[in-house]
Write a protein that holds these residues in place. Structure first.
Motif, PDB file in Angstrom:
ATOM      1  N   THR A  67     -17.006   7.679  -7.637  1.00  0.00           N
ATOM      2  CA  THR A  67     -17.152   6.779  -8.790  1.00  0.00           C
ATOM      3  C   THR A  67     -15.893   6.716  -9.658  1.00  0.00           C
ATOM      4  O   THR A  67     -15.776   5.823 -10.510  1.00  0.00           O
ATOM      5  N   LYS A  68     -14.980   7.697  -9.479  1.00  0.00           N
ATOM      6  CA  LYS A  68     -13.766   7.803 -10.298  1.00  0.00           C
ATOM      7  C   LYS A  68     -14.101   8.048 -11.774  1.00  0.00           C
ATOM      8  O   LYS A  68     -13.339   7.700 -12.674  1.00  0.00           O
ATOM      9  N   LYS A  69     -15.286   8.621 -11.998  1.00  0.00           N
ATOM     10  CA  LYS A  69     -15.704   8.980 -13.352  1.00  0.00           C
ATOM     11  C   LYS A  69     -16.118  10.448 -13.377  1.00  0.00           C
ATOM     12  O   LYS A  69     -16.624  10.964 -12.378  1.00  0.00           O
ATOM     13  N   GLU A 113     -17.756  12.401  -8.249  1.00  0.00           N
ATOM     14  CA  GLU A 113     -16.583  12.055  -9.065  1.00  0.00           C
ATOM     15  C   GLU A 113     -15.537  11.307  -8.242  1.00  0.00           C
ATOM     16  O   GLU A 113     -14.947  10.315  -8.707  1.00  0.00           O
ATOM     17  N   LYS A 147      -9.322   4.696 -24.343  1.00  0.00           N
ATOM     18  CA  LYS A 147      -8.242   4.311 -23.427  1.00  0.00           C
ATOM     19  C   LYS A 147      -7.260   3.389 -24.125  1.00  0.00           C
ATOM     20  O   LYS A 147      -6.050   3.487 -23.950  1.00  0.00           O
ATOM     21  N   MET A 185     -11.012  12.820 -18.898  1.00  0.00           N
ATOM     22  CA  MET A 185     -11.888  11.824 -18.289  1.00  0.00           C
ATOM     23  C   MET A 185     -13.307  11.892 -18.863  1.00  0.00           C
ATOM     24  O   MET A 185     -14.003  10.875 -18.980  1.00  0.00           O
ATOM     25  N   GLU A 209     -18.537  13.092 -15.390  1.00  0.00           N
ATOM     26  CA  GLU A 209     -19.634  13.238 -16.338  1.00  0.00           C
ATOM     27  C   GLU A 209     -19.349  14.401 -17.295  1.00  0.00           C
ATOM     28  O   GLU A 209     -18.886  15.472 -16.873  1.00  0.00           O
ATOM     29  N   PRO A 238     -15.298   4.893 -24.130  1.00  0.00           N
ATOM     30  CA  PRO A 238     -14.346   4.087 -23.347  1.00  0.00           C
ATOM     31  C   PRO A 238     -13.226   3.475 -24.200  1.00  0.00           C
ATOM     32  O   PRO A 238     -12.155   3.143 -23.683  1.00  0.00           O
ATOM     33  N   ASN A 270     -15.384   8.972 -20.747  1.00  0.00           N
ATOM     34  CA  ASN A 270     -16.759   8.637 -20.387  1.00  0.00           C
ATOM     35  C   ASN A 270     -17.636   8.524 -21.640  1.00  0.00           C
ATOM     36  O   ASN A 270     -18.509   7.657 -21.736  1.00  0.00           O
ATOM     37  N   ARG A 311      -9.634  16.505 -16.210  1.00  0.00           N
ATOM     38  CA  ARG A 311     -11.080  16.247 -16.126  1.00  0.00           C
ATOM     39  C   ARG A 311     -11.687  16.168 -17.530  1.00  0.00           C
ATOM     40  O   ARG A 311     -12.569  15.343 -17.796  1.00  0.00           O
TER      41      ARG A 311
END
Length: 902
Positions: free
Chosen positions: A807-809, A804, A729, A719, A811, A726, A723, A716
């Motif tokens: 949205t697969k994101k 989460e 990645k 991730m 925060e 980007p 966020n 997490r």
């Protein structure tokens, strides 16, 4: 003993034996572990395939010489040469030159059960290296000591060393290895247990071993200052109301005090308040009854109390479903019923209780279960109030005045009545432990001190003033007739001195271990049966950490055995050199082990099992523990078989710790793992095994889930970084942000749910504690509305997870989140994961090994303290608070000396 002591000092060939009766059953090996293939053990067979053996009377004129050992079937007496024209495997050669027997250094534990031969080989190598180092060090110590002493006019040299200090040996030894009567006074020293200081006077020999010799003989550069058995007294008058800190400082330095001339005197003044007795029995409510054959029965309070002992423990199925436990309980219960007038139904008619299976204790169990649950459900304030009341009642008994100092008492209360459990397969499990009365208790106290008052209406059995004993009170329990004692706590000075003495005695053994091992290897082929048996027993005790074993009254005690008391059926032999031990050891715990031994030891054990011996007969029928310890004391004052366990554990641990390679970047957890690995090897070598508990798999699964949960948190955080930026990645690669394969969607949802529930539980408990605190302060409780508002945080967490997943994101969380902060958090998570993984590996490796036994009882604590100092590991990470108190003397005496050696 199967033979008289008068025959033990001459070769077996010259003893007057008696013809034995032929037996119908095939003698030889116990086949409890499976049949033995034909021809694997015995070379001479009769027409029926049974091993033949001449009676003792038929061989009394035959001469014997130890160098011919090809007669595996023969007793020590040598057979006629015409009977043995061919020697199959050169067994007449000296054992060191024979090709078949493996050398002693290759002796190892065989792990047949799990096929782990590599571990056995590794342990064998560890043992070989340690024994080689021990022999070298022993010679170096003696050489160093010899340089400090005046050169004797006529030095006597070791038979295989030109520069060693001579070991005074009696010219002639009896079967127990001690000099004849004329020389015995100068060579034999009374053997004492390594924990003698803890043993009450009634258990000790009348004459104590001269103290301090072991410490005085240790090398000057390694040995600590000799210990005083008496604490140092202040020269200034002592005020009872002052100076607790000063007394503590003085107490911590008892190991630096000058040695007393008479260390049998344990105290000069002793004051205490006696012992506490458990509260009297509270009868059951009238609606709670024992049922027999479906009918409620009334019992006398004494019988009812015994019924509650069984009824309150129905959940302990390992006991209450044990047939032996049930039989013993029922036998005692019927005796008490008969004594108190028996059972009656609700109409007053007598009820004969004859069958255990018709007894129903469920109502009693439910009553005590409800009481237990109500006790757990009490508020914190109620629990604190009860604890305060209990502490106030016990405070006068928790400490005594020992030579004017305040010392903590270990067990202040007499054991309450109940049912005896025992450990392992104890034959008396389930018997009733009777309530102890003051009339059974003996008080030990100073002559000038006030004798504590017994409970009203009672009196003490006796009052004595024995300053050579370390116990404060004593009574005899009814199960095994053992004496129970009120002693000082483990962190007291007197207990610390006992531990110090035990480990110093083991250190003293370093000087003699090579000679002892050389002598018993030689005596493995002795002409005298008693000497050969003694040498074989010493080999087993030294190599495999068997306890010596004591003679027991098997009718009144558990049938546990040690090395000297092994029976025929406890030892199974498998060619060419495997010995299988299977017996009940200390505390009735089953000891099962398959070991590889020297070929000569295998032959000896085979010989000791020869017909006419059968099941129930002693393996070592010409040896007992007293004789063995008497022989050992001729090497070193106070040396007993017990000392070998302490020496082997401590010396092996010392060498393993010295060989550690600790890198600079290692974490504390990794260093502790190295320490535990060394401790584990010692525990395995010392046979400190334990049964895998039923909860082990559950605990390992929980630990695995904790690790998995931390890995999920780590993912997490990654991730969150993605966020914020980007572009990471592409920079870090897609694999860096992928979730671990074992964390599938189903697991993630279940884990998120558990996190939400854990948050709700946490909030609810905090709310309850806040209300308890407010109630204690006289404030009104918080409204339920407050709890609902607090629980909103858990609802928000649940909503966040749902978002989460959709949205697969993830925060970013926290104040002013940044890539740097998240990277720092990931690094901390990695450390926590690594720590838990090391704990997991440790627990799995320790599931069948009892590390605590060796660490607490057999490994010199100064080794652990030195390891802690050398590698900068906080001692509290290895020793719990209880152990730090117990071994405070070790912590203080080592100080900052990271190079302290055993």
């Amino acid at each position: 003993m199967s033979s008289s002591g008068s025959d033990d000092d001459v070769p077996l060939a010259k003893t007057n034996g008696h013809a034995s009766q032929a037996r119908a059953a095939a003698p030889g090996l116990s086949i409890r572990h499976g049949p033995v293939e034909d021809g694997t053990m015995d070379s001479n067979h009769g027409p029926n395939g049974l091993a033949k053996r001449k009676s003792r009377s038929s061989i009394k004129s035959v001469n014997y010489k130890a160098e011919s050992d090809s007669d595996d079937d023969a007793p020590l007496a040598k057979r006629q040469k015409s009977q043995h024209q061919v020697l199959s495997d050169s067994e007449d050669e000296p054992i060191a030159k024979s090709k078949l027997p493996p050398p002693a250094k290759n002796t190892s534990v065989i792990h047949k059960a799990n096929g782990n031969q590599s571990q056995g080989a590794k342990l064998a190598q560890v043992r070989a290296d340690v024994e080689k180092a021990a022999a070298k060090e022993a010679k170096a110590i003696r050489a160093e000591e010899r340089q400090k002493k005046p050169t004797p006019k006529k030095p006597v040299k070791d038979e295989d060393e030109s520069d060693d200090e001579p070991l005074a040996k009696p010219k002639k030894r009896l079967s127990n290895g001690v000099a004849p009567a004329a020389k015995r006074k100068s060579t034999a020293v009374k053997a004492e247990a390594d924990s003698e200081s803890d043993v009450p006077l009634v258990k000790k020999a009348k004459k104590a071993t001269p103290a301090g010799k072991a410490q005085a003989a240790a090398p000057a550069k390694k040995s600590s200052t000799p210990v005083s058995k008496k604490k140092v007294k202040s020269e200034e008058p002592e005020d009872e109301g002052e100076g607790e800190e000063g007394e503590e400082d003085e107490e911590l330095k008892w190991w630096n005090a000058p040695k007393k001339e008479d260390d049998t005197i344990k105290w000069t003044t002793l004051e205490h308040n006696g012992v506490l007795f458990p509260p009297p029995y509270q009868p059951l409510p009238k609606n709670v009854k024992l049922y027999y054959d479906g009918k409620a029965v009334d019992l006398h309070p004494e019988a009812e109390e015994v019924a509650t002992f069984f009824g309150s423990m129905l959940h302990q199925t390992q006991h209450v479903e044990n047939p032996v436990f049930q039989k013993n309980f029922f036998g005692d219960f019927k005796e008490i019923l008969e004594k108190t007038g028996g059972a009656k139904d609700l109409s007053g008619n007598k009820v004969e209780i004859k069958e255990f299976s018709k007894l129903d204790f469920k109502a009693i169990y439910e009553h005590y279960k409800a009481q237990s649950e109500a006790k757990k459900a009490r508020s914190s304030a109620e629990k604190k109030a009860e604890k305060a009341e209990k502490d106030k009642r016990e405070e006068p008994y928790r400490y005594c005045k020992w030579d004017g100092r305040r010392e903590k008492v270990a067990n202040i209360m007499v054991e309450p009545p109940g049912l005896f459990r025992g450990r392992g397969s104890h034959p008396k499990t389930g018997k009733v432990k009777k309530r102890v009365t003051p009339e059974q208790v003996t008080i030990n106290i100073g002559k000038e001190a006030k004798v504590p008052d017994p409970p009203p209406g009672h009196k003490w059995k006796a009052v004595q003033h024995d300053n050579k004993a370390t116990w404060l009170a004593m009574w005899q329990e009814n199960i095994n007739g053992n004496y129970k004692y009120v002693m000082l706590s483990a962190d007291s000075a007197i207990k610390g001195q006992a531990d110090y003495k035990k480990f110093e005695k083991a250190r003293e053994l370093k000087k003699h271990i090579d000679r002892i091992r050389r002598d018993y290897q030689k005596d493995l082929k002795s002409d005298v049966m008693a000497d050969r048996q003694r040498a074989t027993a010493m080999y087993l005790i030294d190599k495999f950490a068997l306890r010596a074993g004591n003679e027991k009254d098997t009718e009144n005690e558990a049938e546990t055995v040690g090395c000297c008391s092994l029976k025929y059926e406890h030892v199974t032999l498998r060619e060419p050199d495997i010995v299988i031990f299977d017996f009940l050891g200390k505390d009735s715990i089953r000891f099962y082990n398959e070991v590889q031994v020297d070929r000569q030891v295998f032959k000896n054990l085979k010989m000791f099992k020869k017909p006419p011996k059968e099941a129930g007969d002693d393996i070592f029928d010409r040896l007992n523990t007293s004789q063995l310890n008497k022989h050992l004391s001729s090497y070193m004052p106070g040396l007993t078989a017990k000392v070998f366990r302490t020496y082997n554990a401590s010396y092996t641990m010392s060498k393993l710790l010295q060989s550690l390679e600790v890198k600079k970047n290692m974490t504390v957890a990794e260093k502790i793992k190295l320490y535990n690995d060394c401790n584990r090897e010692v525990a395995i070598l010392c046979n400190h095994k334990r049964t895998v508990g039923a909860a082990h798999e559950v605990q390992m699964e929980k630990l695995s889930e904790r690790i998995k949960g931390l890995r999920y948190q780590k993912w997490r955080h990654k991730m969150m970084m993605l966020n914020l930026d980007p572009k990471l990645k592409k920079k870090e690669g897609a694999e860096f942000f992928e979730r671990d394969p074992d964390m599938d969607e189903e697991w993630v949802l279940a884990h998120q749910k558990s996190l939400v529930e854990a948050e709700r539980t946490k909030i609810t408990k905090k709310f309850q504690k806040d209300n308890e605190k407010r109630a204690a302060e006289g404030q009104p409780p918080l409204p339920e509305k407050e709890l609902k508002e607090r629980l909103q945080a858990a609802s928000e967490l649940e909503a966040m997870f749902k978002k989460e997943n959709k949205t697969k994101k993830v925060e970013p969380e926290g104040r002013s989140p940044s890539i740097e902060k998240l990277e720092a958090s990931i690094k901390k998570l990695d450390e926590r994961i690594r720590t838990l993984e090391l704990q997991s590996a440790d627990r799995e490796g320790n599931k069948e090994v009892a590390l605590g036994t060796s660490k607490i009882n057999y490994i010199d604590p100064r080794l652990t303290v030195a390891f802690s100092k050398k590698f900068d590991v906080p001692i509290e990470k290895i020793f719990s608070k209880t152990l730090r108190d117990k071994f405070n003397w070790a912590i203080m005496s080592v100080g900052d000396d990271a190079n302290w050696e055993f």
